[in-house]
Design an enzyme around this catalytic site. Structure first.
Site, mmCIF file in Angstrom:
data_model
loop_
_atom_site.group_PDB
_atom_site.id
_atom_site.type_symbol
_atom_site.label_atom_id
_atom_site.label_comp_id
_atom_site.label_asym_id
_atom_site.label_seq_id
_atom_site.Cartn_x
_atom_site.Cartn_y
_atom_site.Cartn_z
ATOM 1 N NE ARG A 90 7.161 -2.097 -7.430
ATOM 2 C CZ ARG A 90 6.895 -0.799 -7.315
ATOM 3 N NH1 ARG A 90 7.720 -0.015 -6.654
ATOM 4 N NH2 ARG A 90 5.811 -0.283 -7.866
ATOM 5 C CG ASN A 144 2.439 -1.435 0.485
ATOM 6 O OD1 ASN A 144 1.429 -1.199 1.140
ATOM 7 N ND2 ASN A 144 2.939 -0.579 -0.391
ATOM 8 C CG HIS A 194 -3.124 -1.025 -1.409
ATOM 9 N ND1 HIS A 194 -1.913 -1.500 -1.824
ATOM 10 C CD2 HIS A 194 -2.874 0.212 -0.889
ATOM 11 C CE1 HIS A 194 -0.960 -0.606 -1.568
ATOM 12 N NE2 HIS A 194 -1.542 0.448 -0.999
ATOM 13 C CE1 TYR A 244 -1.824 -0.577 -5.125
ATOM 14 C CE2 TYR A 244 -2.707 1.404 -4.100
ATOM 15 C CZ TYR A 244 -1.628 0.644 -4.500
ATOM 16 O OH TYR A 244 -0.344 1.083 -4.270
#
Length: 421
Positions: A90, A144, A194, A244
């Site tokens: 990430r 996700n 999102h 988002y």
């Protein structure tokens, strides 16, 4: 009733267990199998999970294992909350796109594509093993990028519904500001995962009074501050965008901010270390306050409602989920996955009819849907050219020189997770 949680060693999990304990009448779970290859984390999380159930007098059993097949055997529903590559991957997703002046984020843009490429093959393998164990089990995807992952599952014929906590977060905050129960707030929530807008906030159900104008008039400054968008923009739009959308509406501003501070992944990694130390305390028998800063607010309530509805035990009659478009937005393919209000039951999720989407939003939805189609193709079949085309199609990338460089960076940073690289 047995549930399995894949990624059960996540620091999110105590939030989920707390919801199962509090909402036992909605979802009477007898066994929760937590499965995770990181057994050191899993043991800490499972220990706290058992203490949470004991404190609240819940009779359910917690099983912790690294054996996926054992965990999903006889499971009525399987929740997916995994992160391939962990916070280290990430952190990369959030940093290398900045080299091209593009947003570094784990679910959208170039970083989101990297996560999809790592995640889709792993999730499909898990889903096949779930299907072999129990063809009637439901898969609830919280992993996700939810839209792309859910579409991969549905296209492979799995009984799957995608879940995100953005909508339930808006519902709970709006209810608090209106002084009503959350169940009385029905959102006209539409778009892609999102990439959504609240076009109306109705009291009592889909046909109730729209109080969004009142919310914007009385609480617009607070809502804008929460979204980190200017109040005049909300007034001009007359809707509440997902937070988002800031990556689109204030892209360059966000890039400048991201370059000047540690990544969110670095912050979360530090928070996780602190949380895991807390979870190891045998005296702790409730989710700690710090967990609220980890993200995933109201995830447990949303998961309980969705699982209960899918398994025929109740739950809210209408829920915001990710599922096939199936004509709901006529400008998208039927097999696109959208995020919207749906009637949910044992046969799955059926999107409610929605009013036509304003071109201001429809154009962006169509463009990102095209990107998601290309991203899924790249995740399923691999290849540098497919990655390049997906990046070129994304509204947050778009320029061929950026797409070329980002393709090279993506492959370089994810080679160990890409079978074709």
């Amino acid at each position: 009733m047995k549930l399995a949680v894949v990624g059960g060693g996540s620091t999110y999990t105590p939030e989920l267990i707390d919801g199962f304990a509090r909402l036992r009448d909605t979802l009477p779970v007898t066994e929760i199998a937590l499965v995770d290859p990181a057994t050191d984390r899993l043991d800490l999380v499972a220990g706290l999970a058992r203490r949470i159930l004991a404190r609240q007098g819940h009779p359910g059993r917690i099983v912790a294992t690294a054996d996926l097949d054992a965990a999903v055997a006889d499971a009525d529903a399987v929740l997916l909350q995994l992160r391939v590559g962990g916070q280290a991957a990430r952190n990369q997703d959030e940093t290398w796109p900045l080299e091209c002046g593009c947003v570094g984020q784990e679910t959208t843009g170039a970083g989101g594509l990297a996560k999809a490429l790592r995640t889709v093959p792993v999730v499909l393998d898990i889903a096949e093993r779930v299907r072999r164990a129990n063809p009637d089990a439901w898969i609830i995807d919280f992993t996700n990028p939810v839209g792309i992952v859910t579409r991969a599952l549905l296209m492979a014929g799995h009984r799957a519904v995608g879940l995100c906590n953005v909508a339930i977060g808006f519902q709970r905050r709006f209810a608090a500001r209106l002084g009503v129960a959350p169940a009385d707030v029905h959102l006209d929530h539409v778009g892609l995962n999102h990439l959504t807008w609240e076009r109306a906030v109705r009291l009592g159900g889909p046909d109730g009074e729209d109080v969004l104008p009142r919310l914007l008039a009385e609480h617009g400054d607070t809502i804008a501050a929460d979204l980190r968008l200017p109040r005049p923009l909300l007034d001009r739009l007359g809707v509440v965008p997902s937070y988002y959308l800031r990556y689109y509406y204030a892209h360059d501003e966000v890039v400048r901010e991201l370059r000047d501070k540690p990544s969110r992944a670095a912050e979360v990694a530090a928070m996780e270390r602190e949380l895991l130390a807390m979870y190891g305390d045998p005296a702790l028998d409730e989710k700690p306050a710090l967990l609220a800063k980890r993200g995933g607010a109201f995830y447990s309530e949303a998961a309980v409602d969705l699982a209960a509805a899918l398994l025929g035990g109740g739950g809210a009659p209408y829920q915001v989920v990710n599922t096939y478009n199936d004509g709901t937005l006529p400008f998208l393919p039927d097999d696109a996955v959208i995020e919207t209000q749906a009637a949910v039951g044992p046969k799955g999720a059926l999107p409610l009819p929605v009013a036509p989407l304003d071109p201001l939003y429809a154009g962006l939805v169509a463009g990102v849907t095209a990107y998601e189609d290309l991203a899924l193709d790249a995740a399923l079949r691999g290849g540098r050219e497919r990655v390049f085309k997906a990046l070129l199609a994304h509204p947050l990338v778009g320029q061929y020189a950026y797409a070329e460089k980002l393709t090279d960076l993506l492959v370089a940073h994810n080679r160990e997770h890409l079978a074709w690289a």
